[in-house]
Scaffold this motif. Structure first.
Motif, PDB file in Angstrom:
ATOM      1  N   ALA A   1       0.832  -1.206   0.000  1.00  0.00           N
ATOM      2  CA  ALA A   1       0.000   0.000   0.000  1.00  0.00           C
ATOM      3  C   ALA A   1       0.867   1.256   0.000  1.00  0.00           C
ATOM      4  O   ALA A   1       0.590   2.217  -0.731  1.00  0.00           O
ATOM      5  N   THR A   2       1.928   1.255   0.806  1.00  0.00           N
ATOM      6  CA  THR A   2       2.816   2.418   0.880  1.00  0.00           C
ATOM      7  C   THR A   2       3.534   2.638  -0.446  1.00  0.00           C
ATOM      8  O   THR A   2       3.664   3.779  -0.921  1.00  0.00           O
ATOM      9  N   HIS A   3       4.004   1.568  -1.060  1.00  0.00           N
ATOM     10  CA  HIS A   3       4.706   1.671  -2.336  1.00  0.00           C
ATOM     11  C   HIS A   3       3.797   2.283  -3.401  1.00  0.00           C
ATOM     12  O   HIS A   3       4.242   3.115  -4.209  1.00  0.00           O
ATOM     13  N   GLU A   4       2.528   1.890  -3.407  1.00  0.00           N
ATOM     14  CA  GLU A   4       1.598   2.426  -4.407  1.00  0.00           C
ATOM     15  C   GLU A   4       1.368   3.923  -4.193  1.00  0.00           C
ATOM     16  O   GLU A   4       1.235   4.678  -5.164  1.00  0.00           O
ATOM     17  N   VAL A   5       1.319   4.357  -2.937  1.00  0.00           N
ATOM     18  CA  VAL A   5       1.171   5.794  -2.673  1.00  0.00           C
ATOM     19  C   VAL A   5       2.441   6.536  -3.084  1.00  0.00           C
ATOM     20  O   VAL A   5       2.380   7.618  -3.679  1.00  0.00           O
ATOM     21  N   LEU A   6       3.603   5.949  -2.793  1.00  0.00           N
ATOM     22  CA  LEU A   6       4.865   6.568  -3.202  1.00  0.00           C
ATOM     23  C   LEU A   6       4.919   6.758  -4.713  1.00  0.00           C
ATOM     24  O   LEU A   6       5.393   7.795  -5.212  1.00  0.00           O
ATOM     25  N   GLN A   7       4.444   5.769  -5.444  1.00  0.00           N
ATOM     26  CA  GLN A   7       4.439   5.852  -6.906  1.00  0.00           C
ATOM     27  C   GLN A   7       3.504   6.940  -7.411  1.00  0.00           C
ATOM     28  O   GLN A   7       3.701   7.480  -8.506  1.00  0.00           O
ATOM     29  N   ALA A   8       2.485   7.270  -6.623  1.00  0.00           N
ATOM     30  CA  ALA A   8       1.490   8.248  -7.066  1.00  0.00           C
ATOM     31  C   ALA A   8       1.841   9.677  -6.670  1.00  0.00           C
ATOM     32  O   ALA A   8       1.147  10.614  -7.087  1.00  0.00           O
ATOM     33  N   LEU A   9       2.901   9.859  -5.890  1.00  0.00           N
ATOM     34  CA  LEU A   9       3.256  11.203  -5.446  1.00  0.00           C
ATOM     35  C   LEU A   9       3.846  12.025  -6.595  1.00  0.00           C
ATOM     36  O   LEU A   9       4.520  11.482  -7.472  1.00  0.00           O
TER      37      LEU A   9
ATOM     38  N   PRO B   1       6.447  14.734  -8.459  1.00  0.00           N
ATOM     39  CA  PRO B   1       7.889  14.964  -8.305  1.00  0.00           C
ATOM     40  C   PRO B   1       8.138  16.152  -7.381  1.00  0.00           C
ATOM     41  O   PRO B   1       7.314  17.064  -7.276  1.00  0.00           O
ATOM     42  N   GLY B   2       9.273  16.150  -6.712  1.00  0.00           N
ATOM     43  CA  GLY B   2       9.593  17.213  -5.768  1.00  0.00           C
ATOM     44  C   GLY B   2      10.470  18.284  -6.366  1.00  0.00           C
ATOM     45  O   GLY B   2      10.109  18.944  -7.345  1.00  0.00           O
ATOM     46  N   ASP B   3      11.675  18.417  -5.832  1.00  0.00           N
ATOM     47  CA  ASP B   3      12.620  19.429  -6.310  1.00  0.00           C
ATOM     48  C   ASP B   3      13.177  19.000  -7.674  1.00  0.00           C
ATOM     49  O   ASP B   3      12.764  17.977  -8.228  1.00  0.00           O
ATOM     50  N   PRO B   4      14.138  19.749  -8.256  1.00  0.00           N
ATOM     51  CA  PRO B   4      14.684  19.386  -9.570  1.00  0.00           C
ATOM     52  C   PRO B   4      15.236  17.961  -9.662  1.00  0.00           C
ATOM     53  O   PRO B   4      15.318  17.393 -10.748  1.00  0.00           O
ATOM     54  N   SER B   5      15.586  17.364  -8.506  1.00  0.00           N
ATOM     55  CA  SER B   5      16.080  15.980  -8.532  1.00  0.00           C
ATOM     56  C   SER B   5      14.952  14.997  -8.805  1.00  0.00           C
ATOM     57  O   SER B   5      15.185  13.824  -9.094  1.00  0.00           O
ATOM     58  N   GLY B   6      13.700  15.483  -8.661  1.00  0.00           N
ATOM     59  CA  GLY B   6      12.563  14.597  -8.902  1.00  0.00           C
ATOM     60  C   GLY B   6      12.245  13.702  -7.733  1.00  0.00           C
ATOM     61  O   GLY B   6      11.409  12.818  -7.836  1.00  0.00           O
ATOM     62  N   LYS B   7      12.887  13.935  -6.582  1.00  0.00           N
ATOM     63  CA  LYS B   7      12.687  13.079  -5.418  1.00  0.00           C
ATOM     64  C   LYS B   7      12.221  13.927  -4.247  1.00  0.00           C
ATOM     65  O   LYS B   7      13.005  14.628  -3.617  1.00  0.00           O
ATOM     66  N   ILE B   8      10.930  13.874  -3.981  1.00  0.00           N
ATOM     67  CA  ILE B   8      10.382  14.636  -2.881  1.00  0.00           C
ATOM     68  C   ILE B   8      10.661  13.895  -1.571  1.00  0.00           C
ATOM     69  O   ILE B   8      10.521  12.670  -1.500  1.00  0.00           O
ATOM     70  N   PRO B   9      11.086  14.575  -0.505  1.00  0.00           N
ATOM     71  CA  PRO B   9      11.336  13.881   0.761  1.00  0.00           C
ATOM     72  C   PRO B   9      10.038  13.364   1.372  1.00  0.00           C
ATOM     73  O   PRO B   9       9.014  14.060   1.362  1.00  0.00           O
ATOM     74  N   VAL B  10      10.093  12.152   1.874  1.00  0.00           N
ATOM     75  CA  VAL B  10       8.900  11.509   2.423  1.00  0.00           C
ATOM     76  C   VAL B  10       9.245  10.873   3.766  1.00  0.00           C
ATOM     77  O   VAL B  10      10.300  10.243   3.915  1.00  0.00           O
ATOM     78  N   THR B  11       8.346  11.032   4.727  1.00  0.00           N
ATOM     79  CA  THR B  11       8.443  10.331   6.010  1.00  0.00           C
ATOM     80  C   THR B  11       7.298   9.338   6.090  1.00  0.00           C
ATOM     81  O   THR B  11       6.124   9.728   5.989  1.00  0.00           O
ATOM     82  N   VAL B  12       7.627   8.060   6.272  1.00  0.00           N
ATOM     83  CA  VAL B  12       6.613   7.009   6.376  1.00  0.00           C
ATOM     84  C   VAL B  12       6.453   6.638   7.849  1.00  0.00           C
ATOM     85  O   VAL B  12       7.425   6.259   8.506  1.00  0.00           O
TER      86      VAL B  12
ATOM     87  N   VAL C   1      17.745   6.003   1.208  1.00  0.00           N
ATOM     88  CA  VAL C   1      18.409   7.298   1.328  1.00  0.00           C
ATOM     89  C   VAL C   1      18.394   8.028  -0.007  1.00  0.00           C
ATOM     90  O   VAL C   1      18.122   9.236  -0.075  1.00  0.00           O
ATOM     91  N   SER C   2      18.678   7.297  -1.081  1.00  0.00           N
ATOM     92  CA  SER C   2      18.703   7.935  -2.409  1.00  0.00           C
ATOM     93  C   SER C   2      17.325   8.435  -2.818  1.00  0.00           C
ATOM     94  O   SER C   2      17.202   9.416  -3.545  1.00  0.00           O
ATOM     95  N   ARG C   3      16.282   7.773  -2.336  1.00  0.00           N
ATOM     96  CA  ARG C   3      14.918   8.206  -2.655  1.00  0.00           C
ATOM     97  C   ARG C   3      14.387   9.207  -1.633  1.00  0.00           C
ATOM     98  O   ARG C   3      13.260   9.650  -1.728  1.00  0.00           O
TER      99      ARG C   3
END
Length: 285
Positions: free
Chosen positions: A163-171, A173-184, A202-204
């Protein structure tokens, strides 16, 4: 209570009038009887209030303020995840993940631990969650056969990860790196292995924390608990149509006396968890 105080004041006024109109002995008798009546009514009112089920009491509303202590980045999104059906004897375990995107939607009214809500209120809150355009949510289920194979803890963690992975996939993009910071935030003391700290996490820019009693304290986990509970209840209502003799629509597969009695009489059906003791005993009858 307010009710008891008002009633007591009215009775006192009436008794004062009686004292003026009646003799001393009869007035005392009336006083004693009325005070006894007031006491019994007050005790009945307070006892009825104290013995109400938790689902009928007004549980405290939750806000996102509690979640701030787990966030180490000002722009971090929060995903809460929880499961339903871990203690049931039948049916799947269902997990849900919930996330609010940045915006001005505010907090959804009524969000709190699903166990503190009546079925009617749970469904209302569920509909509000689904209708919010800034909410991303998902749910996943692990069936009884897999629960028997890998055990309920691993099945619950697996469902929460999916369930968490599916939500992560639906978020977005964040900053120019395309990786928005997320706390689960995960309800309980265990974290799905795929969400534990690693180079990939860490990379994500994903951080995970386990929150004891998270469904009662944390807004996002409580919202996930509502999604998981309502979804699973509806699944069990569908199973009830196939096996009405077990009354899955009533107890939702949990080990109530009625369910255990049906197991002893009928034995397990295809959605029962064969590794659970009451089901295992029924199999050997």
């Amino acid at each position: 209570s307010i009710f008891s105080s008002v009633l007591h004041s009215v009775v006192v006024c009436l008794l004062r009038l009686l004292l003026l109109c009646c003799g001393q002995f009869s007035s005392v008798c009336v006083w004693v009887r009325v005070r006894a009546l007031v006491f019994r009514m007050s005790l009945k009112h307070l006892t009825k209030k104290a013995l109400r089920p938790l689902s009928q009491r007004q549980a405290p509303a939750l806000s996102r303020a509690f979640e701030a202590q787990f966030v180490n980045h000002s722009s971090s999104l929060i995903i809460g995840t929880d499961e339903a059906g871990r203690g049931a004897l039948a049916g799947p375990v269902v997990a849900a993940a919930f996330c609010v995107l940045p915006g001005d939607s505010g907090e959804i009214p009524g969000v709190r631990d699903s166990k503190a809500l009546s079925p009617t209120m749970r469904n209302k809150v569920f509909e509000l969650i689904c209708a919010d355009p800034l909410v991303k949510y998902s749910f996943a289920r692990v069936e009884c056969a897999e629960i028997d194979q890998i055990n309920i803890l691993r099945a619950s963690l697996r469902a929460m990860y999916i369930a968490t992975h599916e939500v992560l996939q639906a978020l977005p993009p964040g900053d120019p790196s395309g990786k928005i910071p997320v706390t689960v935030l995960v309800d309980g003391s265990d974290i799905p292995p795929q969400l534990l700290p690693s180079k990939a996490m860490v990379s994500r820019r994903i951080v995970t924390a386990a929150v004891e009693r998270g469904d009662a304290l944390c807004y996002s986990i409580a919202a996930a608990s509502v999604i998981a509970k309502v979804t699973r209840d509806r699944i069990m209502a569908e199973y009830h149509k196939q096996w009405p003799e077990y009354n899955f629509a009533g107890h939702k597969g949990y080990p109530t006396p009625e369910h255990k009695a049906a197991l002893r009489k009928l034995g397990p059906c295809p959605i029962h968890r064969l590794t659970y003791a009451p089901v295992r005993v029924a199999c050997h009858r």
